[in-house]
Write a protein that holds these residues in place. Sequence first.
Motif, PDB file in Angstrom:
ATOM      1  N   CYS A 312       4.538  -1.450   5.009  1.00  0.00           N
ATOM      2  CA  CYS A 312       4.310  -1.086   3.602  1.00  0.00           C
ATOM      3  C   CYS A 312       2.880  -1.413   3.183  1.00  0.00           C
ATOM      4  CB  CYS A 312       5.295  -1.813   2.695  1.00  0.00           C
ATOM      5  SG  CYS A 312       6.982  -1.209   2.854  1.00  0.00           S
ATOM      6  N   CYS A 321       4.940   3.062  -4.513  1.00  0.00           N
ATOM      7  CA  CYS A 321       6.298   2.816  -4.017  1.00  0.00           C
ATOM      8  C   CYS A 321       6.663   1.336  -4.060  1.00  0.00           C
ATOM      9  CB  CYS A 321       6.406   3.342  -2.592  1.00  0.00           C
ATOM     10  SG  CYS A 321       7.920   2.841  -1.779  1.00  0.00           S
ATOM     11  N   CYS A 343      12.505   4.835   2.823  1.00  0.00           N
ATOM     12  CA  CYS A 343      11.054   5.031   2.960  1.00  0.00           C
ATOM     13  C   CYS A 343      10.671   6.522   2.977  1.00  0.00           C
ATOM     14  CB  CYS A 343      10.589   4.344   4.240  1.00  0.00           C
ATOM     15  SG  CYS A 343       8.849   4.571   4.589  1.00  0.00           S
TER      16      CYS A 343
HETATM   17  S1  SF4 Z   1       6.791   4.656   1.292  1.00  0.00           S
HETATM   18 FE1  SF4 Z   1       7.760   3.406   2.868  1.00  0.00          FE
HETATM   19  S2  SF4 Z   1       6.078   2.356   3.904  1.00  0.00           S
HETATM   20 FE2  SF4 Z   1       5.274   3.144   1.940  1.00  0.00          FE
HETATM   21  S3  SF4 Z   1       5.520   1.435   0.539  1.00  0.00           S
HETATM   22 FE3  SF4 Z   1       7.350   2.726   0.344  1.00  0.00          FE
HETATM   23  S4  SF4 Z   1       8.847   1.845   1.748  1.00  0.00           S
HETATM   24 FE4  SF4 Z   1       6.833   1.004   2.281  1.00  0.00          FE
END
Ligand code: SF4
Length: 724
Positions: A312, A321, A343
Motif C-alpha cells: 500500500c 484508498c 484492493c
Molecule cells: S489500492 Fe490496494 S495497494 Fe493501493 S492503497 Fe488500496 S489496498 Fe493498498
Amino acid sequence: MRQFVLKVHQLCNLACDHCYVYEHADQTWRDRPAIMSAEVVRQTATRIAEHAARRQLSAVGVVLHGGEPLLLGATRLREVLTILHRSIGATTALDVRLQTNAIRLTEPMAELLLEFGVRVGVSLDGDEAANDRHRRYRNGASSHDRTLRGLALLRSDRYRPAYAGILCTIDARNDPIAVYEALLAEEPPRIDLLLPHATWDNPPEAPHADWLIRLYRRWLADGRPVPIRLFDSLRATAAGRPSATEAVGIDRGDVAVVESDGSWEQPDSMKTTFHGAAATGLTVFTASADELLAAPAMRVRQSGLAGLSATCRACPVVRQCGGGLFAHRFSSATGFDNPSVYCADLKGLIAAMNSETPVAWTGQPGLPESVFDDLASGGGGSDAVARLAAAQESITRALLVAVADAPEGRTAAAAWELLSELDRRAPEAVRRVLTHPFVRVWAVRVLSGAGGTDRLADLAAAVAVLARADVEVAVRPRDGGVHLPTLGTLSLANGVTSVNGAHDHVLTPTVTIARDDLTVRLEDADPYRDCHGWPAVGGLTPAQVRDWERVLGPAWQTVTRDAPGYAAGVAAGLTTITPLVPDAETLRSATSRQAFGATGVAWSPDPRALAILLVHEFQHTKLGALLDLVDLVEPDATDLLRVGWRPDARPAESALQGTYAHLAVADMWRARAERGEPGTAEHYARYRGWIAEAVIALGTSDALTEPGRRFVDRLAATIEKLPV
Ligand code: SF4
C-alpha cells in the motif's frame, strides 16, 4: 476519538445472513448482556464527556447501535438519551445517531427521536429482491415492506429532520442501477455504500469494481443528487481533503465502540476477522478514552500511512484508498500487514473516478482524435480502418525503400527501378500489390537478415501483370514457380522464363471469395504467409476450397448479425485468410503484427465459431496497426498483469490486446444471449468478467502512456456499458 458507537441492544429482530455481529468470526455477543444497563450508559457518557473536555472537542458523535437499538423500547431509549445529553451535552455539542432496520420505527418512537434531535440511519440493500437476499426474519420472511414503512415516516415533513440516510451493504449479484434507483426513491439525505465484510481468509465471492463504477457513473450522470459517502470521500481524498469514512483514506481512525457490558472495543468491522479481534481488554469502568487511545490495538489504527503494508505504501493511489477498511486487510497468515482484500476493486474504482477528467489528446499526425477514440471504444468502422490501412501502406513503402537501400537490395536494383517506374505509370496496381499483407512480412525478414531480395522482382512482376504493362522483369523461380502477390502462382513447368500481360494464363490464381460486402483471398501459396505462429496449409485442394466457400457465407452473415458494430471495419480491412493446419483440440486462429489485413485461421465446419474467430482476430489487427502509430504502453514497462483468459501473468501490451479482442467476443455472446440461445449467457458472463477485470488491471498499472490511458479509459467506458 470523535465517534462513539454504543451497543445499546445486542439482539436483533432480523437474522440477516451478512451481519458481522452474529454471522462472522467473532461471537462475543453471546456472552454479553442483551441490553446496555443504565449504569454502563452513565459510565460511558462520563468517559466521553471527560475525553471531550480534556481534548477540547467542539463536538462528539454517538451512534446508538445493536443488534437493533429500537428493540430497547421508548422508555429505555428515553432513559439512554437523557443520560447522554445530561452528561455529554453539558461539555460539548452532542450529535446522536441511531442505526436501525426501521421495522420498529413507529410514530411515537419517531416523536421521541425528534425530541432528542436523534438522526436515524436505515439499513436497506436496495429494491425488494436485493434486500431480500440477506435482510430477512429468522423464518425467512422478507423485511422489505416494514423497512419501507419506517422510511416513509422519515420522508414525511414532520420527521424528515430525523432522517440521516440509508446504509446499503453491496451484493454484487444485484443490479447496481436498480439498487441505486431503489435507494434514491427513498429520498435519503445521504447514502452509505458498504462493501460486504471480507478478509484474505474469506475473500469476496465476486469482484466489485465494475459494480461500483457503474453506480458511480450513473450517479455522476444524474448530477450527484445525493451525497454518497464512499464516492465523496474518494473525491475529497483526491483533492487532499479528509475522508468521511474509515473505509478509505489515510486519516487516523476516530471511532471507538462500547459493548453492552461496557467493554471498549475497536470498530465492529473487526468482528469479521477472528473471534475476539475487536477486544482491547479495557472497559469504560477501568479505562478512559485516552487510555483506550494508547492501547496497542488502537495505536495501529492511528498510525496513518506508516501503519500500512509495504504494498500500500508504494501504491500510486494510497492517499485516496488508504489500504481500505482495516478489517479487510486481515489474513490469518500475515495479520493486517496486507493491502485490502478489495484492493483491485478500490484501485479500479479510483482509476475510473480519476479518469472522469479525460486524458488530453496529445495528437498524432494522420490520426484524428475522433478516429483514435472510435478505435479506443472497441469499434472502428470503415473510415477508421481505412486510415489504419493507409498508415500500414506507408510503413510498407518505407520498409521497401530501406530494403532497396540495403546492400543486399542493390542486387535487385533493376526490379526496384521498374517498381518505381510503375508507381508513376500505374499507381493503383502498385498500391494493390504493396498492400498485400505478406509484402511487409518479407521486407521485415530481409531487413533482419532472414530473407532474400528476389521478392522485389516478384512484386514488380505482379504489378506489371495487373497494370498490363509491356515490360520485362527477371524473376527467380522457387520450387518450379514464382508467386505473384495478389495474383497467384506462376507455374514455369512449360518453360516460361518471362512474363507480361499477354501470358497470365499460366497463373494458378489465388482463390478469392466474395460474400456480400466481404471479399477475401484464401492465401495458400505465398511463401511469406507462414507468419502466424501456427503452420499454414499449403496448396488447398478443390474440395478444401469448396469447404471454405461453403462456410464463409454463413460465417459472414453471423458476423453482421452478432457483431454489427464491428462488421464494417472487418469488411474494410480483412483482405486475406491464411488457412492454418487444424488442431485436434482447439480452433486455431492468429494474426501477425506485420501482416495487416490477414488472419490465420484453421477451417471449421461451424460458421458461428468461425465468425467469432474472424472478429476476434481483426480486433488484434486494428490494435496492432494503431500500436504502429501510437505508443499506448510505455516501451520500458515491465508490469505483468493477471488476466482471466490465461493462467500466466501477461505483459501490459498483451493484456491490452487480449482485452480488446475479447471485448468483441463478449459483444457477440451478448447478442446471442439476448436472443435467448441456450448456453450463451455463460459465455457472455465469462468474457465480460474477464475484460472488466483486465481493463481495471490495465487502468491501474503504471505501464500506460498518456494516449494509452485515454485508450483504456474509453475501452473501460464501453465495457462498463455491457449489461451485467
Ligand atoms: S489500492 Fe490496494 S495497494 Fe493501493 S492503497 Fe488500496 S489496498 Fe493498498
